[in-house]
Design a protein around this motif. Structure first.
Motif, PDB file in Angstrom:
ATOM      1  N   TYR A 154       7.998  -7.769 -12.345  1.00 42.49           N
ATOM      2  CA  TYR A 154       6.570  -7.718 -12.682  1.00 42.49           C
ATOM      3  C   TYR A 154       5.846  -6.917 -11.599  1.00 42.49           C
ATOM      4  CZ  TYR A 154       7.926 -11.437 -15.846  1.00 42.49           C
ATOM      5  OH  TYR A 154       8.568 -12.162 -16.820  1.00 42.49           O
ATOM      6  N   VAL A 155       5.198  -5.839 -12.017  1.00 46.47           N
ATOM      7  CA  VAL A 155       4.497  -4.954 -11.077  1.00 46.47           C
ATOM      8  C   VAL A 155       3.216  -4.450 -11.731  1.00 46.47           C
ATOM      9  CG1 VAL A 155       4.647  -2.903  -9.613  1.00 46.47           C
ATOM     10  CG2 VAL A 155       6.732  -4.172 -10.159  1.00 46.47           C
ATOM     11  N   HIS A 156       2.139  -4.474 -10.994  1.00 45.98           N
ATOM     12  CA  HIS A 156       0.886  -3.851 -11.417  1.00 45.98           C
ATOM     13  C   HIS A 156       0.522  -2.758 -10.426  1.00 45.98           C
ATOM     14  CE1 HIS A 156      -0.831  -7.471 -13.923  1.00 45.98           C
ATOM     15  NE2 HIS A 156       0.214  -6.894 -14.487  1.00 45.98           N
ATOM     16  N   LEU A 157      -0.036  -1.680 -10.928  1.00 50.25           N
ATOM     17  CA  LEU A 157      -0.519  -0.581 -10.077  1.00 50.25           C
ATOM     18  C   LEU A 157      -2.036  -0.570 -10.106  1.00 50.25           C
ATOM     19  CD1 LEU A 157       0.212   1.969  -8.366  1.00 50.25           C
ATOM     20  CD2 LEU A 157      -0.080   3.280 -10.482  1.00 50.25           C
ATOM     21  N   TRP A 158      -2.628  -0.556  -8.918  1.00 50.25           N
ATOM     22  CA  TRP A 158      -4.083  -0.501  -8.776  1.00 50.25           C
ATOM     23  C   TRP A 158      -4.441   0.718  -7.931  1.00 50.25           C
ATOM     24  CZ3 TRP A 158      -7.636  -4.510 -10.334  1.00 50.25           C
ATOM     25  CH2 TRP A 158      -7.028  -5.589 -10.973  1.00 50.25           C
ATOM     26  N   GLN A 159      -5.615   1.234  -8.170  1.00 53.90           N
ATOM     27  CA  GLN A 159      -6.132   2.326  -7.347  1.00 53.90           C
ATOM     28  C   GLN A 159      -6.881   1.743  -6.163  1.00 53.90           C
ATOM     29  OE1 GLN A 159      -8.935   4.884  -9.312  1.00 53.90           O
ATOM     30  NE2 GLN A 159      -8.642   6.539  -7.881  1.00 53.90           N
ATOM     31  N   GLY A 160      -6.685   2.339  -4.983  1.00 50.82           N
ATOM     32  CA  GLY A 160      -7.505   1.991  -3.839  1.00 50.82           C
ATOM     33  C   GLY A 160      -8.590   3.048  -3.733  1.00 50.82           C
ATOM     34  N   ASN A 161      -8.554   3.832  -2.661  1.00 52.63           N
ATOM     35  CA  ASN A 161      -9.379   5.033  -2.626  1.00 52.63           C
ATOM     36  C   ASN A 161      -8.754   6.075  -3.553  1.00 52.63           C
ATOM     37  OD1 ASN A 161     -11.278   4.056  -0.780  1.00 52.63           O
ATOM     38  ND2 ASN A 161      -9.946   4.541   0.944  1.00 52.63           N
ATOM     39  N   MET A 162      -9.361   7.228  -3.618  1.00 49.84           N
ATOM     40  CA  MET A 162      -8.844   8.256  -4.520  1.00 49.84           C
ATOM     41  C   MET A 162      -7.430   8.675  -4.174  1.00 49.84           C
ATOM     42  SD  MET A 162     -10.931   9.074  -6.981  1.00 49.84           S
ATOM     43  CE  MET A 162     -10.510  10.754  -7.453  1.00 49.84           C
ATOM     44  N   TRP A 168       0.840  -1.200   0.000  1.00 54.79           N
ATOM     45  CA  TRP A 168       0.000   0.000   0.000  1.00 54.79           C
ATOM     46  C   TRP A 168       0.874   1.248   0.000  1.00 54.79           C
ATOM     47  CZ3 TRP A 168       0.145   3.711   3.851  1.00 54.79           C
ATOM     48  CH2 TRP A 168      -0.827   4.724   3.768  1.00 54.79           C
ATOM     49  N   MET A 169       0.394   2.268  -0.700  1.00 52.55           N
ATOM     50  CA  MET A 169       1.075   3.564  -0.679  1.00 52.55           C
ATOM     51  C   MET A 169       0.056   4.665  -0.915  1.00 52.55           C
ATOM     52  SD  MET A 169       4.229   4.874  -3.053  1.00 52.55           S
ATOM     53  CE  MET A 169       3.208   5.433  -4.405  1.00 52.55           C
ATOM     54  N   GLN A 170       0.118   5.711  -0.097  1.00 55.75           N
ATOM     55  CA  GLN A 170      -0.799   6.828  -0.293  1.00 55.75           C
ATOM     56  C   GLN A 170      -0.158   7.886  -1.193  1.00 55.75           C
ATOM     57  OE1 GLN A 170       1.086   6.760   2.437  1.00 55.75           O
ATOM     58  NE2 GLN A 170       1.920   8.813   2.509  1.00 55.75           N
ATOM     59  N   ILE A 171      -0.998   8.760  -1.750  1.00 50.63           N
ATOM     60  CA  ILE A 171      -0.460   9.875  -2.531  1.00 50.63           C
ATOM     61  C   ILE A 171      -0.779  11.218  -1.873  1.00 50.63           C
ATOM     62  CG2 ILE A 171      -0.477   8.619  -4.715  1.00 50.63           C
ATOM     63  CD1 ILE A 171      -3.009  10.092  -5.504  1.00 50.63           C
ATOM     64  N   ASP A 199     -13.668  -3.575 -20.108  1.00 47.57           N
ATOM     65  CA  ASP A 199     -13.259  -2.268 -20.642  1.00 47.57           C
ATOM     66  C   ASP A 199     -14.339  -1.214 -20.414  1.00 47.57           C
ATOM     67  OD1 ASP A 199     -10.685  -2.776 -21.476  1.00 47.57           O
ATOM     68  OD2 ASP A 199     -11.255  -3.374 -23.496  1.00 47.57           O
ATOM     69  N   ARG A 200     -15.594  -1.618 -20.507  1.00 51.30           N
ATOM     70  CA  ARG A 200     -16.693  -0.670 -20.287  1.00 51.30           C
ATOM     71  C   ARG A 200     -16.698  -0.186 -18.836  1.00 51.30           C
ATOM     72  NH1 ARG A 200     -20.550  -3.729 -21.657  1.00 51.30           N
ATOM     73  NH2 ARG A 200     -21.683  -4.068 -19.704  1.00 51.30           N
ATOM     74  N   TYR A 201     -16.510  -1.103 -17.915  1.00 51.57           N
ATOM     75  CA  TYR A 201     -16.462  -0.720 -16.508  1.00 51.57           C
ATOM     76  C   TYR A 201     -15.256   0.171 -16.220  1.00 51.57           C
ATOM     77  CZ  TYR A 201     -20.364  -3.308 -14.528  1.00 51.57           C
ATOM     78  OH  TYR A 201     -21.630  -3.722 -14.191  1.00 51.57           O
ATOM     79  N   ALA A 202     -14.130  -0.136 -16.862  1.00 54.27           N
ATOM     80  CA  ALA A 202     -12.936   0.685 -16.660  1.00 54.27           C
ATOM     81  C   ALA A 202     -13.164   2.098 -17.184  1.00 54.27           C
ATOM     82  CB  ALA A 202     -11.739   0.053 -17.368  1.00 54.27           C
ATOM     83  N   LYS A 203     -13.810   2.209 -18.328  1.00 49.87           N
ATOM     84  CA  LYS A 203     -14.100   3.532 -18.886  1.00 49.87           C
ATOM     85  C   LYS A 203     -15.017   4.315 -17.944  1.00 49.87           C
ATOM     86  CE  LYS A 203     -15.918   5.909 -22.975  1.00 49.87           C
ATOM     87  NZ  LYS A 203     -16.540   5.761 -24.327  1.00 49.87           N
ATOM     88  N   ALA A 204     -16.031   3.638 -17.398  1.00 54.31           N
ATOM     89  CA  ALA A 204     -16.961   4.300 -16.473  1.00 54.31           C
ATOM     90  C   ALA A 204     -16.244   4.742 -15.200  1.00 54.31           C
ATOM     91  CB  ALA A 204     -18.105   3.353 -16.131  1.00 54.31           C
ATOM     92  N   HIS A 205     -15.412   3.862 -14.655  1.00 50.92           N
ATOM     93  CA  HIS A 205     -14.689   4.195 -13.421  1.00 50.92           C
ATOM     94  C   HIS A 205     -13.742   5.368 -13.653  1.00 50.92           C
ATOM     95  CE1 HIS A 205     -12.526   3.759  -9.664  1.00 50.92           C
ATOM     96  NE2 HIS A 205     -11.394   3.704 -10.347  1.00 50.92           N
ATOM     97  N   ARG A 206     -13.005   5.348 -14.742  1.00 58.54           N
ATOM     98  CA  ARG A 206     -12.033   6.413 -14.995  1.00 58.54           C
ATOM     99  C   ARG A 206     -12.711   7.740 -15.288  1.00 58.54           C
ATOM    100  NH1 ARG A 206      -7.638   2.639 -18.358  1.00 58.54           N
ATOM    101  NH2 ARG A 206      -7.026   1.437 -16.515  1.00 58.54           N
ATOM    102  N   LEU A 207     -13.909   7.686 -15.850  1.00 59.22           N
ATOM    103  CA  LEU A 207     -14.677   8.907 -16.047  1.00 59.22           C
ATOM    104  C   LEU A 207     -15.121   9.467 -14.692  1.00 59.22           C
ATOM    105  CD1 LEU A 207     -15.962  10.918 -17.986  1.00 59.22           C
ATOM    106  CD2 LEU A 207     -17.887   9.334 -18.278  1.00 59.22           C
ATOM    107  N   ALA A 208     -15.530   8.574 -13.792  1.00 53.31           N
ATOM    108  CA  ALA A 208     -15.925   9.012 -12.443  1.00 53.31           C
ATOM    109  C   ALA A 208     -14.729   9.580 -11.682  1.00 53.31           C
ATOM    110  CB  ALA A 208     -16.540   7.842 -11.678  1.00 53.31           C
ATOM    111  N   VAL A 209     -13.556   8.977 -11.853  1.00 52.51           N
ATOM    112  CA  VAL A 209     -12.344   9.499 -11.224  1.00 52.51           C
ATOM    113  C   VAL A 209     -12.072  10.918 -11.709  1.00 52.51           C
ATOM    114  CG1 VAL A 209      -9.822   9.274 -11.106  1.00 52.51           C
ATOM    115  CG2 VAL A 209     -11.267   7.257 -10.810  1.00 52.51           C
TER     116      VAL A 209
END
Length: 332
Positions: free
Chosen positions: A141-149, A117-120, A264-274
């Motif tokens: 091998y590393v993936h980055l995921w969003q937690g809270n904003m 975990w890492m905060q910004i 992909d549709r859910y990702a587009k919706a989430h990123r628009l909300a972000v």
């Protein structure tokens, strides 16, 4: 993780929510290392939320420094999750260094995964680049995921990382499914949409910035306090826009074209909300933030961030209308 009954390690107990989430899975064991002994008492006040994690026979609580425990024990884990407190607190920065990640790597079994975990918040972009680069230097091998904003989750391994559809279908059952529902992370596409980028994207994000966090340069402990109340210390999640990738990058196994399109549709919706939540600029197709959120909800009605942000916007609009004496608009 592909193993059905992994042995897991967790650095940081806090309220016990993460421990409880681990234990909804059919894991073989969970060893939680907590520095402050009194936290065990505090965590019991959250038993309804951590699902009585402290009383689960698979769970062992060790009162020790997390890094010392890894260094002094020969135990190896399939999964290590590191959730320390903020890296500017004295001593905590040692859980963000090159040497720590190399130690964690040595304590993973073949195919093992580190979740970090890492905060910004309170961090400048140069601090975030330094922290991320320290991880990408240690793991191929590393993936980055969003937690809270304001939270990031780094998933790292010495072997390729992917979300296998068959494995997910088998795992997202029973107590795990119930826990995800409580968090409003259903259907599965809704949380897969939190994927941001892979190691290549992170390397591009860091660029040629040479700063790293090491034992002999606990950079974050000293850099962050000097700037934590500056304007620079607010980094928007939109700063990663240029390296965002489709969640398809994280998928493995026999996902159908229809399932991939849904992800992909859910990702587009989430990123628009972000983008709306972070007050980013919108493309001309959206007349205002409400229109953008309505579009996101049309694409993926279960998208938590879109629903939450839309509800907050509507509440603020109603309150403003009431303050202006416009009851009709408030009731809408």
């Amino acid at each position: 993780h592909s193993k059905l009954d992994p042995e897991c390690g967790l650095i940081g107990l806090a309220s016990g929510i993460t421990a409880g989430a681990f234990l909804t899975h059919p894991i073989k064991s969970l060893e939680t290392v907590e520095l402050v002994g009194e936290i065990e008492t505090a965590a019991r006040f959250f038993s309804d939320y951590n699902l009585n994690a402290l009383d689960d026979p698979r769970h062992t609580l060790v009162i020790n420094d997390g890094r010392n425990q890894l260094a002094l024990s020969e135990t190896k884990y399939d999964i290590i999750t590191s959730e320390p407190t903020n890296p500017w607190i004295a001593g905590v920065g040692a859980l963000f260094t090159k040497e720590f990640f190399e130690l964690a790597q040595s304590r993973l079994k073949p195919g093992g995964i580190l979740c970090h975990w890492m905060q910004i918040y309170h961090m400048r972009e140069v601090d975030i680049r330094a922290a991320i680069a320290t991880v990408t230097d240690a793991f191929p091998y590393v993936h980055l995921w969003q937690g809270n904003m304001s939270d990031l989750i780094l998933i790292a391994s010495m072997t390729p990382i992917s979300l296998n559809r068959e494995t997910l279908d088998a795992r997202l059952q029973g107590a795990v499914s119930e826990d995800m529902e409580r968090l409003e992370l259903v259907p599965r596409e809704s949380w897969i949409s939190y994927f941001m980028t892979d190691r290549d994207g992170l390397v591009e994000y860091v660029g040629d910035d040479p700063q790293r966090v090491t034992d002999d340069n606990l950079y974050l402990e000293y850099s962050i306090p000097r700037h934590m109340f500056d304007d620079e210390s607010f980094v928007s999640p939109l700063t990663f826009d240029r390296v965002l990738k489709s969640p398809q990058v994280a998928l493995g196994g026999s996902w159908s074209e229809e399932e991939i399109a849904r992800v992909d549709r859910y990702a587009k919706a989430h990123r628009l909300a972000v983008r709306v939540h972070a007050q980013g600029s919108l493309s001309p197709e959206y007349a205002d933030p409400f229109a953008a959120l309505e579009s996101a909800l049309d694409m993926a009605p279960e998208t938590w961030l879109a629903r939450n942000t839309y509800g907050n916007f509507r509440n603020k609009q109603a309150i403003q209308a009431l303050q202006n004496g416009d009851k009709e608009t408030a009731q809408e």
